[in-house]
Design an enzyme around this catalytic site. Structure first.
Site: not given
Ligand code: PNS
Length: 169
Positions: A43, A130, A19, A92
Site C-alpha cells: 500500500k 486516514s 479511531h 461512519r
Molecule cells: O483500515 P482499513 O485499511 O480499512 O482496514 C482494512 C483491514 C485491515 C481490516 C482489512 O484489509 C483486512 O482485514 N486485511 C487483512 C487480510 C484479510 O483478512 N483480508 C480479507 C478480508 S475479508
C-alpha cells in the site's frame, strides 16, 4: 471468568481521533481490546508498521486493557490465534457500509465463529478518514483537530523529509 477480547483491525495510517473514539467506546463492552495493525507492504503507507504501532501505543499508554500488535495474513486467522470473541469496526456513514458488509460476510465465510461488531464514532468524526487526513495535510490544510498532537508532529516530520531535496552519493 472468561475474558472477552476484541480485535480492532485497520491500517491506521495515520490513526485519527475517530479511531480513538472507537477504542474508548469498546472499553465498557469488552475486557481487552487488541488493536491490530495490518502489515501491508503493497500500500505504500505514509508511516512504517513500526511507527504506526508506536503511535497507537503512545495514545493508549497506561491502559492495561488495550494492546497494540501488527498482523499479516488473514484477519480471521489472527482473530482465532489470539482467541478474540469478535472483530470491531467503525462505521461512519452509509458509504462505509458496502465495504464493511462485504468484509464481515467474507470473514464469516472464512471462519463462522468470527463475529463482527460495528460501532459508530462521534458525529464530529463521521467524515474523518486516514486517506482524507493525509490528502488535506499534504495540500496544506489544517488537520490539527483530527489527529493527536504527537501524530501531527510526526506527519510534519514525514512531510519535511519528502520535501527535502534528494542528496546523491
Ligand atoms: O483500515 P482499513 O485499511 O480499512 O482496514 C482494512 C483491514 C485491515 C481490516 C482489512 O484489509 C483486512 O482485514 N486485511 C487483512 C487480510 C484479510 O483478512 N483480508 C480479507 C478480508 S475479508
Amino acid at each position: 471468568m472468561t475474558q472477552r477480547l476484541v480485535v480492532y483491525p485497520g491500517s491506521f495510517d495515520p490513526l485519527h481521533h475517530g479511531h480513538l473514539d472507537i477504542v474508548h467506546r469498546c472499553l465498557p463492552l469488552f475486557d481487552t481490546l487488541l488493536i491490530a495493525v495490518l502489515r501491508n507492504e503493497e500500500k505504500r503507507p505514509l508511516f512504517t508498521i513500526e511507527e504506526r504501532v508506536e503511535m497507537l501505543r503512545e495514545q493508549v499508554d497506561g491502559n492495561h486493557r488495550v494492546r497494540v500488535e501488527s498482523f499479516s495474513g488473514l484477519l480471521v486467522d489472527f482473530v482465532e490465534r489470539v482467541g478474540a470473541v469478535a472483530i470491531v469496526r467503525g462505521l461512519r456513514a452509509l458509504s462505509d457500509f458496502d465495504y464493511e458488509f462485504q468484509m464481515a460476510l467474507m470473514n464469516r465465510r472464512l471462519n463462522s465463529r468470527v463475529e463482527t461488531v460495528f460501532m459508530m464514532p462521534k458525529e464530529e468524526y463521521s467524515y474523518v478518514s486516514s486517506r482524507l487526513v493525509k490528502e488535506v495535510f499534504f495540500l496544506g490544510g489544517d488537520v490539527s483537530a483530527l489527529v493527536p498532537a504527537s501524530v501531527l508532529a510526526r506527519m510534519q516530520v514525514a512531510r519535511a523529509a519528502r520535501e527535502a531535496p534528494e542528496t546523491t552519493g
